[in-house]
Write a protein that holds these residues in place. Structure first.
Motif, PDB file in Angstrom:
ATOM      1  N   PHE A  15       0.932  -1.062  -0.097  1.00  0.00           N
ATOM      2  CA  PHE A  15      -0.149   0.091  -0.694  1.00  0.00           C
ATOM      3  C   PHE A  15       1.054   0.648  -0.056  1.00  0.00           C
ATOM      4  O   PHE A  15       1.136   1.371   1.145  1.00  0.00           O
ATOM      5  N   ILE A  16       0.714   1.789  -1.055  1.00  0.00           N
ATOM      6  CA  ILE A  16       0.715   3.063  -1.012  1.00  0.00           C
ATOM      7  C   ILE A  16       0.659   4.522   0.036  1.00  0.00           C
ATOM      8  O   ILE A  16      -0.482   4.745  -0.795  1.00  0.00           O
ATOM      9  N   ILE A  75      -1.332  -1.035  -4.227  1.00  0.00           N
ATOM     10  CA  ILE A  75      -2.414  -0.248  -4.215  1.00  0.00           C
ATOM     11  C   ILE A  75      -2.151   1.214  -3.678  1.00  0.00           C
ATOM     12  O   ILE A  75      -2.042   1.808  -2.666  1.00  0.00           O
ATOM     13  N   PHE A  76      -2.579   2.345  -4.237  1.00  0.00           N
ATOM     14  CA  PHE A  76      -2.303   3.551  -3.961  1.00  0.00           C
ATOM     15  C   PHE A  76      -3.471   4.135  -4.004  1.00  0.00           C
ATOM     16  O   PHE A  76      -4.621   4.396  -4.267  1.00  0.00           O
ATOM     17  N   ALA A  77      -2.949   4.662  -2.451  1.00  0.00           N
ATOM     18  CA  ALA A  77      -4.572   5.038  -1.669  1.00  0.00           C
ATOM     19  C   ALA A  77      -3.961   6.192  -0.590  1.00  0.00           C
ATOM     20  O   ALA A  77      -4.088   6.350   0.471  1.00  0.00           O
ATOM     21  N   VAL A  78      -3.822   7.274  -1.520  1.00  0.00           N
ATOM     22  CA  VAL A  78      -3.448   8.468  -1.299  1.00  0.00           C
ATOM     23  C   VAL A  78      -4.180   9.399  -1.756  1.00  0.00           C
ATOM     24  O   VAL A  78      -5.184   9.133  -2.088  1.00  0.00           O
ATOM     25  N   LYS A  79      -4.696  10.624  -0.802  1.00  0.00           N
ATOM     26  CA  LYS A  79      -5.766  11.614  -1.372  1.00  0.00           C
ATOM     27  C   LYS A  79      -5.635  11.945  -2.709  1.00  0.00           C
ATOM     28  O   LYS A  79      -4.298  11.674  -3.416  1.00  0.00           O
ATOM     29  N   PRO A  80      -6.559  12.075  -3.974  1.00  0.00           N
ATOM     30  CA  PRO A  80      -7.267  12.572  -5.200  1.00  0.00           C
ATOM     31  C   PRO A  80      -5.970  13.555  -4.825  1.00  0.00           C
ATOM     32  O   PRO A  80      -5.122  13.580  -6.348  1.00  0.00           O
ATOM     33  N   VAL A 103      -7.110   3.821  -5.893  1.00  0.00           N
ATOM     34  CA  VAL A 103      -8.640   3.494  -5.141  1.00  0.00           C
ATOM     35  C   VAL A 103      -8.917   4.947  -4.912  1.00  0.00           C
ATOM     36  O   VAL A 103      -9.862   4.992  -4.037  1.00  0.00           O
ATOM     37  N   ALA A 104      -8.428   5.534  -5.785  1.00  0.00           N
ATOM     38  CA  ALA A 104      -8.454   7.174  -5.354  1.00  0.00           C
ATOM     39  C   ALA A 104      -9.779   7.302  -6.086  1.00  0.00           C
ATOM     40  O   ALA A 104      -9.837   7.148  -7.553  1.00  0.00           O
ATOM     41  N   ALA A 105     -10.495   8.639  -5.086  1.00  0.00           N
ATOM     42  CA  ALA A 105     -11.617   8.960  -5.507  1.00  0.00           C
ATOM     43  C   ALA A 105     -11.576  10.081  -7.244  1.00  0.00           C
ATOM     44  O   ALA A 105     -10.412  10.813  -6.836  1.00  0.00           O
TER      45      ALA A 105
END
Length: 275
Positions: A15-16, A75-80, A103-105
């Motif tokens: 996870f990043i 998985i890039f799970a940082v703020k958009p 998973v960034a919106a």
């Protein structure tokens, strides 16, 4: 195009970003038994975030580079607003042997692929109930992602809820419905509980009844296969208590307000993706 298969039973997951969404997914994957925590890693310098992941056995490094080097699926799970900077910084390490997931919106695949310098990318829109194994997720494949890659991600996110495949053009609407939707339901639960208190129930009992009622109604909708309107009619007897309550909801524009909330959130997602 040369293929680099990911070993589906032994791959390492990185996870990043080590925020709540990453924690929810990682914790859910471990609790489901899909993979042991020893195959999961992330990085963070904040002791609180490190402790959150280490508490269920995940390896926590101090540098994203170390996570990338030791992972097959990232998985890039940082703020958009941070995705472009983060992906661009680690671009030299993102070989085609690695399956990349975002998973960034609001961040489109074409932008992710450009920043990463490769198109083995899958975009997923999950939601926070992944923490309890009840996520509603949708995924869309990038240009070089294979069906085998899709199967890996379907199993990964399927271990923390349900996942569907959809065209990326639907993702703003997905964000407005299932991405933001849990907050709408929390608000509804709180309002139902407040109504119970106003009607004379103790707060704890009211909140328990409201939460279980929403859970039970959702289970009825998913498990019986009946249309929600039919289920509503089955509870609603002529001249009874339920129709009196529904009448008040209709007078207050309940359904229209929920529809407007989904549309507003979808429009905001669209704005973010354009910016």
């Amino acid at each position: 195009m040369e293929a680099f298969p990911i070993p589906s039973d032994t791959y390492k997951l990185g996870f990043i970003g080590a925020g709540k969404m990453a924690e929810n997914i990682a914790r859910g994957v471990v609790q489901s038994g899909l993979m042991p925590p020893s195959r999961i890693r992330t990085s963070h310098s904040n002791p609180i975030r490190r402790d959150a992941f280490e508490s269920f056995g995940v390896s926590v490094f101090y540098r994203n580079d170390d996570v990338i080097e030791e992972s097959d699926v990232l998985i890039f799970a940082v703020k958009p607003q941070a995705v472009k900077k983060v992906v661009s910084q680690v671009k030299p390490l993102l070989s085609k042997k690695k399956l990349l997931v975002s998973v960034a919106a609001g961040i489109k695949l074409k932008d992710l692929e450009e920043w990463a310098g490769q198109s083995r990318f899958i975009r997923v829109m999950p939601n926070t109930p992944s923490a309890v194994g009840e996520a509603a997720s949708v995924m869309s494949l990038g240009g070089s992602a294979t069906e085998e890659d899709a199967d890996i991600i379907a199993k990964l996110f399927g271990s923390v809820g349900k996942i569907w495949r959809g065209d990326e053009k639907l993702f703003d609407a997905v964000t407005g419905l299932s991405g933001s939707g849990p907050a709408y339901i929390y608000l509804a639960i709180e309002a139902l509980a407040d109504g119970g208190v106003a009607a004379g129930l103790p707060r704890e009992l009211a909140l328990g009844l409201a939460s279980q009622t929403v859970l039970g109604a959702a289970s009825m909708a998913t498990k019986t296969g009946k249309h929600p309107g039919q289920l509503k009619d089955e509870v609603t007897s002529p001249g009874g208590t339920t129709i009196a309550g529904i009448h008040e909801l209709e007078k207050g524009g309940f359904r229209g307000t929920l529809m407007n909330a989904v549309i507003a959130a979808a429009n905001r997602s669209r704005e973010l993706s354009q910016n």
